[in-house]
Design a protein around this motif. Structure first.
Motif, PDB file in Angstrom:
ATOM      1  N   ASP A  80       0.804  -1.219   0.000  1.00  0.00           N
ATOM      2  CA  ASP A  80       0.000   0.000   0.000  1.00  0.00           C
ATOM      3  C   ASP A  80       0.838   1.272   0.000  1.00  0.00           C
ATOM      4  OD1 ASP A  80      -2.273  -1.492  -0.031  1.00  0.00           O
ATOM      5  OD2 ASP A  80      -2.801  -1.176   2.088  1.00  0.00           O
ATOM      6  N   ASN A  81       2.126   1.125   0.208  1.00  0.00           N
ATOM      7  CA  ASN A  81       3.013   2.296   0.267  1.00  0.00           C
ATOM      8  C   ASN A  81       3.541   2.601  -1.135  1.00  0.00           C
ATOM      9  OD1 ASN A  81       4.938   4.245   0.744  1.00  0.00           O
ATOM     10  ND2 ASN A  81       5.858   3.193   2.492  1.00  0.00           N
ATOM     11  N   PRO A  82       3.201   3.765  -1.718  1.00  0.00           N
ATOM     12  CA  PRO A  82       3.658   4.082  -3.084  1.00  0.00           C
ATOM     13  C   PRO A  82       5.170   4.264  -3.195  1.00  0.00           C
ATOM     14  CG  PRO A  82       2.589   5.974  -2.074  1.00  0.00           C
ATOM     15  CD  PRO A  82       2.358   4.828  -1.153  1.00  0.00           C
ATOM     16  N   TRP A 138      15.090   6.527   3.603  1.00  0.00           N
ATOM     17  CA  TRP A 138      14.787   6.808   5.007  1.00  0.00           C
ATOM     18  C   TRP A 138      13.294   6.984   5.237  1.00  0.00           C
ATOM     19  CZ3 TRP A 138      18.156   5.210   8.163  1.00  0.00           C
ATOM     20  CH2 TRP A 138      19.520   5.289   7.871  1.00  0.00           C
ATOM     21  N   ASP A 139      12.580   7.535   4.263  1.00  0.00           N
ATOM     22  CA  ASP A 139      11.115   7.638   4.400  1.00  0.00           C
ATOM     23  C   ASP A 139      10.491   6.258   4.503  1.00  0.00           C
ATOM     24  OD1 ASP A 139      11.186  10.369   4.336  1.00  0.00           O
ATOM     25  OD2 ASP A 139      10.741  10.532   2.191  1.00  0.00           O
ATOM     26  N   VAL A 140      10.953   5.335   3.678  1.00  0.00           N
ATOM     27  CA  VAL A 140      10.420   3.964   3.709  1.00  0.00           C
ATOM     28  C   VAL A 140      10.833   3.267   5.003  1.00  0.00           C
ATOM     29  CG1 VAL A 140      10.530   1.696   2.604  1.00  0.00           C
ATOM     30  CG2 VAL A 140      10.305   3.755   1.204  1.00  0.00           C
ATOM     31  N   TYR A 141      12.067   3.490   5.425  1.00  0.00           N
ATOM     32  CA  TYR A 141      12.571   2.852   6.647  1.00  0.00           C
ATOM     33  C   TYR A 141      11.713   3.231   7.853  1.00  0.00           C
ATOM     34  CZ  TYR A 141      15.876   1.455  10.311  1.00  0.00           C
ATOM     35  OH  TYR A 141      16.449   0.871  11.412  1.00  0.00           O
ATOM     36  N   GLU A 187       6.532   2.521  11.539  1.00  0.00           N
ATOM     37  CA  GLU A 187       5.328   3.119  12.139  1.00  0.00           C
ATOM     38  C   GLU A 187       4.059   2.449  11.618  1.00  0.00           C
ATOM     39  OE1 GLU A 187       3.007   7.443  12.166  1.00  0.00           O
ATOM     40  OE2 GLU A 187       5.154   7.356  11.725  1.00  0.00           O
ATOM     41  N   LYS A 188       3.981   2.248  10.300  1.00  0.00           N
ATOM     42  CA  LYS A 188       2.770   1.676   9.714  1.00  0.00           C
ATOM     43  C   LYS A 188       2.580   0.215  10.111  1.00  0.00           C
ATOM     44  CE  LYS A 188       2.830   4.882   5.831  1.00  0.00           C
ATOM     45  NZ  LYS A 188       3.115   5.063   4.378  1.00  0.00           N
ATOM     46  N   CYS A 189       3.672  -0.510  10.292  1.00  0.00           N
ATOM     47  CA  CYS A 189       3.554  -1.905  10.743  1.00  0.00           C
ATOM     48  C   CYS A 189       2.978  -1.953  12.155  1.00  0.00           C
ATOM     49  CB  CYS A 189       4.918  -2.589  10.709  1.00  0.00           C
ATOM     50  SG  CYS A 189       5.474  -3.063   9.051  1.00  0.00           S
ATOM     51  N   LYS A 190       3.424  -1.061  13.017  1.00  0.00           N
ATOM     52  CA  LYS A 190       2.891  -1.030  14.393  1.00  0.00           C
ATOM     53  C   LYS A 190       1.394  -0.719  14.382  1.00  0.00           C
ATOM     54  CE  LYS A 190       2.944  -0.538  18.968  1.00  0.00           C
ATOM     55  NZ  LYS A 190       1.563  -0.130  19.253  1.00  0.00           N
ATOM     56  N   LEU A 191       0.991   0.274  13.607  1.00  0.00           N
ATOM     57  CA  LEU A 191      -0.424   0.647  13.547  1.00  0.00           C
ATOM     58  C   LEU A 191      -1.269  -0.485  12.959  1.00  0.00           C
ATOM     59  CD1 LEU A 191      -0.063   4.337  12.313  1.00  0.00           C
ATOM     60  CD2 LEU A 191      -0.593   3.560  14.630  1.00  0.00           C
ATOM     61  N   ALA A 192      -0.749  -1.140  11.911  1.00  0.00           N
ATOM     62  CA  ALA A 192      -1.505  -2.216  11.256  1.00  0.00           C
ATOM     63  C   ALA A 192      -1.649  -3.422  12.172  1.00  0.00           C
ATOM     64  CB  ALA A 192      -0.821  -2.611   9.952  1.00  0.00           C
ATOM     65  N   LEU A 193      -0.590  -3.762  12.896  1.00  0.00           N
ATOM     66  CA  LEU A 193      -0.664  -4.901  13.815  1.00  0.00           C
ATOM     67  C   LEU A 193      -1.620  -4.609  14.977  1.00  0.00           C
ATOM     68  CD1 LEU A 193       3.111  -5.929  13.919  1.00  0.00           C
ATOM     69  CD2 LEU A 193       1.248  -7.170  12.803  1.00  0.00           C
ATOM     70  N   ASP A 194      -1.609  -3.386  15.464  1.00  0.00           N
ATOM     71  CA  ASP A 194      -2.553  -3.013  16.532  1.00  0.00           C
ATOM     72  C   ASP A 194      -3.989  -3.122  16.044  1.00  0.00           C
ATOM     73  OD1 ASP A 194      -0.493  -2.538  18.269  1.00  0.00           O
ATOM     74  OD2 ASP A 194      -0.514  -0.356  18.058  1.00  0.00           O
ATOM     75  N   ALA A 195      -4.217  -2.649  14.810  1.00  0.00           N
ATOM     76  CA  ALA A 195      -5.573  -2.686  14.259  1.00  0.00           C
ATOM     77  C   ALA A 195      -6.057  -4.126  14.064  1.00  0.00           C
ATOM     78  CB  ALA A 195      -5.612  -1.926  12.942  1.00  0.00           C
ATOM     79  N   ALA A 196      -5.120  -5.031  13.758  1.00  0.00           N
ATOM     80  CA  ALA A 196      -5.479  -6.441  13.546  1.00  0.00           C
ATOM     81  C   ALA A 196      -5.511  -7.232  14.847  1.00  0.00           C
ATOM     82  CB  ALA A 196      -4.498  -7.076  12.567  1.00  0.00           C
TER      83      ALA A 196
END
Length: 271
Positions: free
Chosen positions: A202-204, A238-241, A246-255
């Motif tokens: 999902d990350n362009p 560095w933006d991807v890093y 951050e996005k992995c933490k948010l996605a795992l919390d949501a799941a």
């Protein structure tokens, strides 16, 4: 009368001899200068086609020009009957003395020439060399300047740089971001992989060629660790890093997938 005639004949012979030598020297100078000019023009054309650095072109052309002119002058002196052996020996001795005095500088100069000719790096490349990481700012004759990720200027002598290992992160145009994400042993591995992969797709800024990957990398003491491997351009690295973490933490919390933290157990023994 005979004495005067002999003197006149002697001066005529000397004038003829040295006049021919001087005339020959003038001809050699004219032809030699023309050849040097043509040679420099041809060398400059080759350098331009090979995309040599402009500063290197000027320096090398001037150096070649002076060397050829010195050889031409030695040839002319020899034509005039001047002994050039001792003169050449003096030049060689002077060159040796200067070379010994400037040994370090000459090594850096040679390194700069090699860097500009073979171009293992160029301005704007992200490289790691001599224990330093940074973006190449400027390649000079004696030194190379870099800017570190903390915006500090790094100056490395070209002799040291050209003789050491250089890791160029920009050559291929793509970098792999290596991340490790740990989840609880109670988590479903298949679901976790799907959640983490969705973050990448999902990350362009994450490249799809090479394709990103998510794999179990370790069964650690308190977590199942996943190797999360997206690819990005050098500019987006560095933006991807940081963004992926951050996005992995948010996605795992949501799941509802737990990210464990180290636990300690205290055992009390009764008296």
């Amino acid at each position: 009368m005979e004495l005067e005639s002999a003197n006149v004949e002697k001066w005529v012979d000397l004038g003829t001899e040295y006049g021919l030598k001087i005339l020959g020297a003038i001809v050699i100078w004219i032809i030699g200068s023309w050849i040097i000019k043509k040679m420099k023009k041809g060398i400059a054309s080759v350098m331009t086609k090979q995309n040599y650095d402009e500063s290197l072109q000027k320096f090398l052309l001037n150096l070649i020009g002076w060397v050829l002119k010195i050889l031409l002058i030695l040839t002319i002196l020899s034509q005039l009957g001047v002994e050039t052996t001792s003169f050449a020996a003096i030049l060689a001795a002077a060159g040796l003395a200067i070379g010994m005095a400037l040994q370090g500088s000459l090594a850096n100069f040679a390194g700069g020439v090699l860097l500009m000719i073979f171009k293992p790096i160029k301005i704007g490349d992200l490289i790691e060399a001599q224990g330093e990481l940074g973006v190449v700012k400027e390649i000079e004759i004696f030194t190379t300047k870099m800017v570190s990720p903390t915006n500090k200027e790094i100056i490395i002598p070209n002799g040291t740089l050209s003789n050491g290992n250089i890791t160029n992160y920009s050559t291929e145009g793509k970098l792999r971001v290596d991340l490790t994400i740990g989840v609880s042993y109670d988590a479903d591995i298949k679901q976790t992989k799907e959640v983490l992969m969705k973050v990448l797709t999902d990350n362009p800024q994450v490249l799809q060629d090479p394709a990103p990957s998510v794999n179990v990398s370790e069964l650690a003491d308190s977590s199942v660790n996943f190797a999360v491997r997206p690819y990005a351009t050098v500019a987006d690295y560095w933006d991807v890093y940081f963004g992926t973490i951050e996005k992995c933490k948010l996605a795992l919390d949501a799941a509802g997938i737990e990210i464990p933290y180290p636990h300690s157990v205290e055992i009390h023994k009764d008296a």
